[in-house]
Design a protein around this motif. Sequence first.
Motif, PDB file in Angstrom:
ATOM      1  N   GLN A 244       0.531  -1.049   0.691  1.00 19.71           N
ATOM      2  CA  GLN A 244      -0.059   0.319   0.090  1.00 19.71           C
ATOM      3  C   GLN A 244       0.500   1.146  -0.077  1.00 19.71           C
ATOM      4  O   GLN A 244       1.329   1.670   0.816  1.00 19.71           O
ATOM      5  CB  GLN A 244      -0.569   0.152   1.118  1.00 19.71           C
ATOM      6  CG  GLN A 244      -2.323   0.424   1.345  1.00 19.71           C
ATOM      7  CD  GLN A 244      -3.338   0.161   2.369  1.00 19.71           C
ATOM      8  OE1 GLN A 244      -2.243   0.233   3.001  1.00 19.71           O
ATOM      9  NE2 GLN A 244      -4.077   0.934   1.991  1.00 19.71           N
ATOM     10  N   GLY A 245       0.835   2.491  -0.956  1.00 23.84           N
ATOM     11  CA  GLY A 245       1.755   3.353  -0.489  1.00 23.84           C
ATOM     12  C   GLY A 245       1.971   3.655  -1.863  1.00 23.84           C
ATOM     13  O   GLY A 245       2.604   4.456  -2.115  1.00 23.84           O
ATOM     14  N   VAL A 246       2.718   2.257  -2.749  1.00 26.52           N
ATOM     15  CA  VAL A 246       3.362   2.555  -3.645  1.00 26.52           C
ATOM     16  C   VAL A 246       2.057   2.419  -5.492  1.00 26.52           C
ATOM     17  O   VAL A 246       1.047   2.066  -5.196  1.00 26.52           O
ATOM     18  CB  VAL A 246       4.204   0.727  -4.039  1.00 26.52           C
ATOM     19  CG1 VAL A 246       4.699   0.279  -5.613  1.00 26.52           C
ATOM     20  CG2 VAL A 246       5.493   0.526  -3.065  1.00 26.52           C
ATOM     21  N   LYS A 247       3.168   3.262  -6.322  1.00 25.85           N
ATOM     22  CA  LYS A 247       2.210   3.322  -7.596  1.00 25.85           C
ATOM     23  C   LYS A 247       2.347   2.336  -8.440  1.00 25.85           C
ATOM     24  O   LYS A 247       4.249   2.421  -8.151  1.00 25.85           O
ATOM     25  CB  LYS A 247       2.753   4.926  -7.968  1.00 25.85           C
ATOM     26  CG  LYS A 247       2.318   5.190  -9.027  1.00 25.85           C
ATOM     27  CD  LYS A 247       2.657   6.706 -10.025  1.00 25.85           C
ATOM     28  CE  LYS A 247       1.931   6.832 -11.458  1.00 25.85           C
ATOM     29  NZ  LYS A 247       3.024   7.421 -11.903  1.00 25.85           N
ATOM     30  N   LEU A 248       2.078   1.952  -8.640  1.00 31.24           N
ATOM     31  CA  LEU A 248       1.821   0.713  -9.427  1.00 31.24           C
ATOM     32  C   LEU A 248       2.030   0.356 -11.096  1.00 31.24           C
ATOM     33  O   LEU A 248       0.889   1.060 -11.582  1.00 31.24           O
ATOM     34  CB  LEU A 248       1.454  -0.679  -8.421  1.00 31.24           C
ATOM     35  CG  LEU A 248       1.728  -2.300  -9.428  1.00 31.24           C
ATOM     36  CD1 LEU A 248       3.273  -2.961  -8.839  1.00 31.24           C
ATOM     37  CD2 LEU A 248       0.530  -3.529  -8.790  1.00 31.24           C
ATOM     38  N   VAL A 249       3.140   0.241 -11.726  1.00 30.27           N
ATOM     39  CA  VAL A 249       3.117   0.027 -13.500  1.00 30.27           C
ATOM     40  C   VAL A 249       2.718  -1.139 -13.982  1.00 30.27           C
ATOM     41  O   VAL A 249       4.022  -1.248 -13.233  1.00 30.27           O
ATOM     42  CB  VAL A 249       4.175   1.221 -14.022  1.00 30.27           C
ATOM     43  CG1 VAL A 249       3.730   1.000 -15.194  1.00 30.27           C
ATOM     44  CG2 VAL A 249       3.656   2.412 -13.320  1.00 30.27           C
ATOM     45  N   ARG A 250       2.073  -2.118 -13.950  1.00 32.09           N
ATOM     46  CA  ARG A 250       1.697  -3.117 -14.242  1.00 32.09           C
ATOM     47  C   ARG A 250       2.200  -3.440 -15.512  1.00 32.09           C
ATOM     48  O   ARG A 250       0.937  -2.789 -16.906  1.00 32.09           O
ATOM     49  CB  ARG A 250       0.391  -3.465 -14.441  1.00 32.09           C
ATOM     50  CG  ARG A 250       0.674  -4.351 -13.125  1.00 32.09           C
ATOM     51  CD  ARG A 250      -1.242  -5.057 -13.373  1.00 32.09           C
ATOM     52  NE  ARG A 250      -2.130  -4.871 -11.839  1.00 32.09           N
ATOM     53  CZ  ARG A 250      -1.918  -5.190 -10.732  1.00 32.09           C
ATOM     54  NH1 ARG A 250      -1.179  -6.696 -10.879  1.00 32.09           N
ATOM     55  NH2 ARG A 250      -2.456  -5.002  -9.656  1.00 32.09           N
ATOM     56  N   VAL A 251       2.919  -3.853 -16.573  1.00 27.34           N
ATOM     57  CA  VAL A 251       3.573  -4.391 -18.194  1.00 27.34           C
ATOM     58  C   VAL A 251       3.690  -5.845 -18.179  1.00 27.34           C
ATOM     59  O   VAL A 251       3.637  -6.346 -16.991  1.00 27.34           O
ATOM     60  CB  VAL A 251       4.964  -3.673 -18.032  1.00 27.34           C
ATOM     61  CG1 VAL A 251       4.646  -2.191 -18.155  1.00 27.34           C
ATOM     62  CG2 VAL A 251       6.213  -4.131 -16.911  1.00 27.34           C
TER      63      VAL A 251
END
Length: 406
Positions: A244-251
């Motif tokens: 929680q609190g992390v900006k997640l970018v899925r690739v």
Amino acid sequence: MGLLAEKRVLLGITGGIAAYKAAELTRLLRASEAQVRVVMTRAATAFVAPLTFQALSGHPVHLDLLDATEESAMGHIALARWADLILIAPASADFMAKLRAGLADDLLSALCLAAETPIALAPAMNRAMWANPATCDNVRCLKSRGFRVFGPAEGEQACGESGVGRLLEPSDILRSAETLFALGGLTGHSVLISAGPTREAIDPVRYIGNRSSGKMGYALARSALAAGARVTLVSGPVSLQAPQGVKLVRVESAAQMYEAVVGLASSHDIYIGAAAVADYSPAKRAERKIKKRDEAISIELTRTRDILAAVAQLSNPPFTVGFAAETDHLEDYAKAKLADKKLDMVAANRVGKPEGGFDSEDNALHVFWRDGEGYLPMAPKSLIATQLIELITEHYAAKNSAQNPG
Ligand code: PMT
């Protein structure tokens, strides 16, 4: 998720009336999503039955040093290696004296002697015992050896006296334990981390992938958050939940990871490339599922672009940390990566063995920077991540102050 989420806490309980409060502490640790194993001294079992802690922790309680079944399953060395933190609450005056002397005649003292992880003590005893010069001397000595001491509190005591010696409330012990994982050294800074595998599509249903689970990269994201950083995680396909609190970018593919990471790198202070990025990708992705034939087929593979090298070559690059996953010549290959790709640091791990590396709970890292190196011995990835973030913080700060003196 809180700072204790997924941390492995070994709760040691020694003999004293305050042992009953360890039950609430166990419940709070579990509620914080920590994994908990309980070790009790024989004296502690006179106050609370082990079954209470078995029910609360969800695991059998460890009691004896020389229990044949226990030694073969999870003995004192295995327990000491398992833990991210050994928390002893309540810690009796007698037990602290044993720790100071280095005695190892029961399971808890033996595993403390074997431990390489932090040990925190929450003392509880009669006020006169706490004030006794022998206890004061023991506590001073243990602190100087790196033991953390939480409390004790002041107030009414079970014996009817009043003074300093009460066990801290379980919620206060929990908060103190959390601070051990909150490093704070990256407050105001941003960290970009790549994690997990990439998938290179062959046709609509098949791909070339690898065994990376993402555990190392996600543990780094959690530790960087705990250190106060703003964290962006570029993740390949994994089955983990982002902290929680992390900006997640899925690739998914190496090309998508390249675009995401290189696009974001200039706006971050630190980049850590923990992902296992494919070095080769099929030259062509078949539009339809490739049909089975009698003869062999071959797939032409082309090189993917190197994300790490591209980040390090930006005009204003972040502090760039690469990983090196090697089956042999670990040191030579890692040092070559450091120099060739112009990295600030490289963390090398041995892969292809049952312990450590891909899809394992534990890891060991040999870390290199331009004029030095450090070794982080085999430990849970959460602990390795905390130690690597500490190293990165130190070298990132040194580079900044060298570039901006005064
Ligand atoms: O995910 P886990 O199961 O927890 O396992 C962790 C791990 C073993 C995957 C991790 O600790 C690790 O070693 N990650 C790097 C794996 C890897 O691809 O190593 P490499 O030696 O092939 O690559 C060296 C570096 O170049 C890595 O930082 C990698 O991210 C980077 N790279 C590689 C190829 C590419 N096209 N672009 C890159 O940036």
